[in-house]
Scaffold this motif. Sequence first.
Motif, PDB file in Angstrom:
ATOM      1  N   PHE A   1       0.836  -1.203   0.000  1.00  0.00           N
ATOM      2  CA  PHE A   1       0.000   0.000   0.000  1.00  0.00           C
ATOM      3  C   PHE A   1       0.868   1.250   0.000  1.00  0.00           C
ATOM      4  N   ARG A   2       0.613   2.137  -0.940  1.00  0.00           N
ATOM      5  CA  ARG A   2       1.274   3.443  -0.930  1.00  0.00           C
ATOM      6  C   ARG A   2       0.240   4.465  -1.376  1.00  0.00           C
ATOM      7  N   ASP A   3       0.039   5.476  -0.539  1.00  0.00           N
ATOM      8  CA  ASP A   3      -0.960   6.475  -0.886  1.00  0.00           C
ATOM      9  C   ASP A   3      -0.324   7.478  -1.837  1.00  0.00           C
TER      10      ASP A   3
ATOM     11  N   ALA B   1      13.971   7.317  -0.601  1.00  0.00           N
ATOM     12  CA  ALA B   1      13.498   7.231   0.790  1.00  0.00           C
ATOM     13  C   ALA B   1      13.944   5.952   1.497  1.00  0.00           C
ATOM     14  N   ILE B   2      14.203   4.886   0.729  1.00  0.00           N
ATOM     15  CA  ILE B   2      14.608   3.625   1.357  1.00  0.00           C
ATOM     16  C   ILE B   2      16.019   3.767   1.915  1.00  0.00           C
ATOM     17  N   GLY B   3      16.813   4.616   1.305  1.00  0.00           N
ATOM     18  CA  GLY B   3      18.130   4.915   1.840  1.00  0.00           C
ATOM     19  C   GLY B   3      19.177   3.938   1.361  1.00  0.00           C
TER      20      GLY B   3
ATOM     21  N   GLY C   1      12.000  -2.743 -11.469  1.00  0.00           N
ATOM     22  CA  GLY C   1      12.710  -3.355 -10.345  1.00  0.00           C
ATOM     23  C   GLY C   1      13.787  -2.442  -9.837  1.00  0.00           C
ATOM     24  N   HIS C   2      14.230  -2.728  -8.601  1.00  0.00           N
ATOM     25  CA  HIS C   2      15.187  -1.834  -7.958  1.00  0.00           C
ATOM     26  C   HIS C   2      15.988  -2.683  -6.974  1.00  0.00           C
ATOM     27  N   VAL C   3      17.305  -2.658  -7.074  1.00  0.00           N
ATOM     28  CA  VAL C   3      18.136  -3.362  -6.071  1.00  0.00           C
ATOM     29  C   VAL C   3      18.967  -2.322  -5.319  1.00  0.00           C
ATOM     30  N   PHE C   4      18.981  -2.449  -3.982  1.00  0.00           N
ATOM     31  CA  PHE C   4      19.676  -1.473  -3.139  1.00  0.00           C
ATOM     32  C   PHE C   4      20.733  -2.161  -2.290  1.00  0.00           C
ATOM     33  N   LYS C   5      21.851  -1.496  -2.111  1.00  0.00           N
ATOM     34  CA  LYS C   5      22.778  -1.880  -1.044  1.00  0.00           C
ATOM     35  C   LYS C   5      22.429  -1.008   0.141  1.00  0.00           C
TER      36      LYS C   5
ATOM     37  N   GLY D   1      -3.521   3.118 -14.390  1.00  0.00           N
ATOM     38  CA  GLY D   1      -3.986   1.793 -13.983  1.00  0.00           C
ATOM     39  C   GLY D   1      -3.054   1.167 -12.970  1.00  0.00           C
ATOM     40  N   VAL D   2      -2.652  -0.096 -13.220  1.00  0.00           N
ATOM     41  CA  VAL D   2      -1.807  -0.796 -12.240  1.00  0.00           C
ATOM     42  C   VAL D   2      -0.347  -0.317 -12.283  1.00  0.00           C
ATOM     43  N   MET D   3      -0.045   0.591 -13.184  1.00  0.00           N
ATOM     44  CA  MET D   3       1.329   1.097 -13.305  1.00  0.00           C
ATOM     45  C   MET D   3       1.722   1.899 -12.067  1.00  0.00           C
ATOM     46  N   ARG D   4       0.875   2.793 -11.640  1.00  0.00           N
ATOM     47  CA  ARG D   4       1.110   3.544 -10.402  1.00  0.00           C
ATOM     48  C   ARG D   4      -0.168   3.501  -9.578  1.00  0.00           C
ATOM     49  N   ALA D   5      -0.293   2.423  -8.818  1.00  0.00           N
ATOM     50  CA  ALA D   5      -1.508   2.175  -8.061  1.00  0.00           C
ATOM     51  C   ALA D   5      -1.274   2.498  -6.582  1.00  0.00           C
ATOM     52  N   ARG D   6      -2.321   2.476  -5.811  1.00  0.00           N
ATOM     53  CA  ARG D   6      -2.174   2.687  -4.364  1.00  0.00           C
ATOM     54  C   ARG D   6      -2.095   1.347  -3.641  1.00  0.00           C
TER      55      ARG D   6
HETATM   56  P1  ATP Z   1       8.617   4.921  -8.329  1.00  0.00           P
HETATM   57  O1  ATP Z   1       9.866   5.763  -8.539  1.00  0.00           O
HETATM   58  O2  ATP Z   1       8.028   4.400  -9.611  1.00  0.00           O
HETATM   59  O3  ATP Z   1       7.628   5.560  -7.418  1.00  0.00           O
HETATM   60  P2  ATP Z   1       9.815   3.583  -6.116  1.00  0.00           P
HETATM   61  O4  ATP Z   1      11.228   3.999  -6.225  1.00  0.00           O
HETATM   62  O5  ATP Z   1       8.926   4.258  -5.160  1.00  0.00           O
HETATM   63  O6  ATP Z   1       9.133   3.628  -7.572  1.00  0.00           O
HETATM   64  P3  ATP Z   1      10.487   1.043  -4.870  1.00  0.00           P
HETATM   65  O7  ATP Z   1      10.228   1.538  -3.503  1.00  0.00           O
HETATM   66  O8  ATP Z   1      11.856   0.776  -5.306  1.00  0.00           O
HETATM   67  O9  ATP Z   1       9.749   2.014  -5.915  1.00  0.00           O
HETATM   68  O10 ATP Z   1       9.548  -0.242  -5.113  1.00  0.00           O
HETATM   69  C1  ATP Z   1       9.955  -1.395  -5.837  1.00  0.00           C
HETATM   70  C2  ATP Z   1       9.186  -1.559  -7.134  1.00  0.00           C
HETATM   71  O11 ATP Z   1       7.776  -1.512  -6.913  1.00  0.00           O
HETATM   72  C3  ATP Z   1       9.443  -0.442  -8.132  1.00  0.00           C
HETATM   73  O12 ATP Z   1      10.595  -0.720  -8.883  1.00  0.00           O
HETATM   74  C4  ATP Z   1       8.194  -0.467  -8.982  1.00  0.00           C
HETATM   75  O13 ATP Z   1       8.332  -1.379 -10.048  1.00  0.00           O
HETATM   76  C5  ATP Z   1       7.119  -0.961  -8.047  1.00  0.00           C
HETATM   77  N1  ATP Z   1       6.235   0.141  -7.596  1.00  0.00           N
HETATM   78  C6  ATP Z   1       6.551   1.185  -6.807  1.00  0.00           C
HETATM   79  N2  ATP Z   1       5.500   1.977  -6.599  1.00  0.00           N
HETATM   80  C7  ATP Z   1       4.451   1.416  -7.296  1.00  0.00           C
HETATM   81  C8  ATP Z   1       3.077   1.764  -7.478  1.00  0.00           C
HETATM   82  N3  ATP Z   1       2.550   2.830  -6.902  1.00  0.00           N
HETATM   83  N4  ATP Z   1       2.309   0.957  -8.244  1.00  0.00           N
HETATM   84  C9  ATP Z   1       2.821  -0.142  -8.834  1.00  0.00           C
HETATM   85  N5  ATP Z   1       4.110  -0.525  -8.696  1.00  0.00           N
HETATM   86  C10 ATP Z   1       4.926   0.239  -7.937  1.00  0.00           C
END
Ligand code: ATP
Length: 521
Positions: free
Chosen positions: A139-141, A201-203, A408-412, A148-153
């Motif tokens: 969940f992210r507000d 924000a994840i750092g 996708g995103h990989v963090f150290k 659509g599902v590309m940037r969903a809550r």
């Molecule tokens: P964005 O820059 O798109 O907001 P993010 O940096 O906030 O992404 P991460 O916290 O790295 O995203 O989350 C891991 C993955 O989850 C992202 O690479 C992305 O593919 C997916 N994701 C993030 N936010 C959303 C969202 N609101 N809806 C759908 N998928 C998401």
Amino acid sequence: MRWTASFIPPRKEVPSEAELVSHRLMLRAGLIRKLSSGVYTLLPLGLRVLAKVQRIIREEMNAAGAEELLMPVLTPAELWKETGRWDVYGRELMRIKDWHDREFALGPTHEEIITDLVRREVRSYRELPKNLYQLQVKFRDEIRPRFGVMRAREFIMKDGYSFDRDERGAEATYRKMYDAYVKIFTRCGFEFSAVSAESGAIGGSFSHEFMVLADSGEEMLFTCPKCGTASSRDRAACAKPVAGSECGTGKMEKVSTPGMKSAEQVASFLKTVPAGLAKTLIYEADGEVVAAMVRGDMEVNEAKLMRELSCSELRMASAEAIQKATGAPVGFAGPVGLKGVKTVADCLIAAMKDFVTGANESDAHYVNVNMGRDFTPEIVADIRFAVEGDACPLCGSAYAVKRGIEVGHVFKLGTKYSKAMNAVYLDEKGVEQPMVMGCYGIGVSRIIAAAIEQSHDDNGIIWHPALAPYHVAVVPLNVKDEKSMACTEKLYRELESRGIETLLDDRDAGAGFKLKDADLI
Ligand code: ATP
Ligand code: MG
């Protein structure tokens, strides 16, 4: 599956708010339906695709040595408070209270939750490394849910977390995850690029974003055609300009610019262009007031500025703080005569001659300003966002700018969370050490939209076989024709028995209509 037995709602007119092709096609083809803003039901066809993506992810994660678990969505506020993210996360964190008035967050990511689990269970170096992941709803507000599902809550994510004894171990795990991601996105049939990125924000210290290349993507990628580097817009370094040795010869003068605050306004008033100006922005960096200068047509990259200042918090100064530091209202700050404020100038400023700056006085600017002659910044560094036409600092050739969708995103992460939450183990000598962490996310539901965005035509979706909801559509052109039906039934059963996923369109409808639907789906 027989169409008549399946829940594939008929093609539907799409609302005008659906801007992206993938959003429109997902609605029309019956993959999703909207419940409320940024909240979607995955219909059976959509779920079939999701399951395939999940399967690919599981196979590659497991093969790379990670193990699946499932954590709760409902997460207690106390854990978020331990790392300070209860406050830092801001409005994107969805918060609720139970009937005892205890606070919870609906998990947007799970660093705190997994770190709490591991610190309770792992004691010794012998139990490390650990690499755990889950496939879960998040969940992210989002301020602007869209596409659509590309940037969903509410969306499905794969989130993984690793715990190693030391930096070397963490490095090796990061590599393994990076390689697993390359395999996952290759199997999904994507044309993609892994770019070095900011950690946000994840750092953490270092990260790579995996971008599916698509013109409609929200992200900009800067790739160097010669040396092959790829960076996100946040991270793309700018080559230093070759500065002439002499500065300009114009006489610095104060001019009146009544009410002209933005670079565009000042430029047009003084009959020049924004690139003939230097903007001075006033920030507070860990509480200290600093001035950041970039060319009038450029933007300050705050992540780069933070690195130069080695600060952990950076924000725009308030109007009062600006008045106090510069003696002028917002819009008239400049480097000349600015006392007691550390000034950071972008490298491009050094190459500019006879430019315009604010005069630290209401309704006034200086013209013919030159760095070195009229002011000397404390730091000169790359602090702006790269733009199209910028040169790669490694080899000097011009960046190619592409657009992408982050899947996708990989963090150290290093020890950011383990130190904040005291996740320690005992090493061979019995000494307590913080675990060294990494985290690895994939936007599982976003992948479906990204796949469609990258591969479709005027008639519908063109699935990569690995993601297609069905492999074959068998379409009897007339269900009332017994011979035709018998033939297609036989074909359908044979295909199914060989494990080929088949959709039999047994609807009593026109051939053209049915073929159009098959093409769409
Ligand atoms: P964005 O820059 O798109 O907001 P993010 O940096 O906030 O992404 P991460 O916290 O790295 O995203 O989350 C891991 C993955 O989850 C992202 O690479 C992305 O593919 C997916 N994701 C993030 N936010 C959303 C969202 N609101 N809806 C759908 N998928 C998401
Ligand atoms: Mg985000």
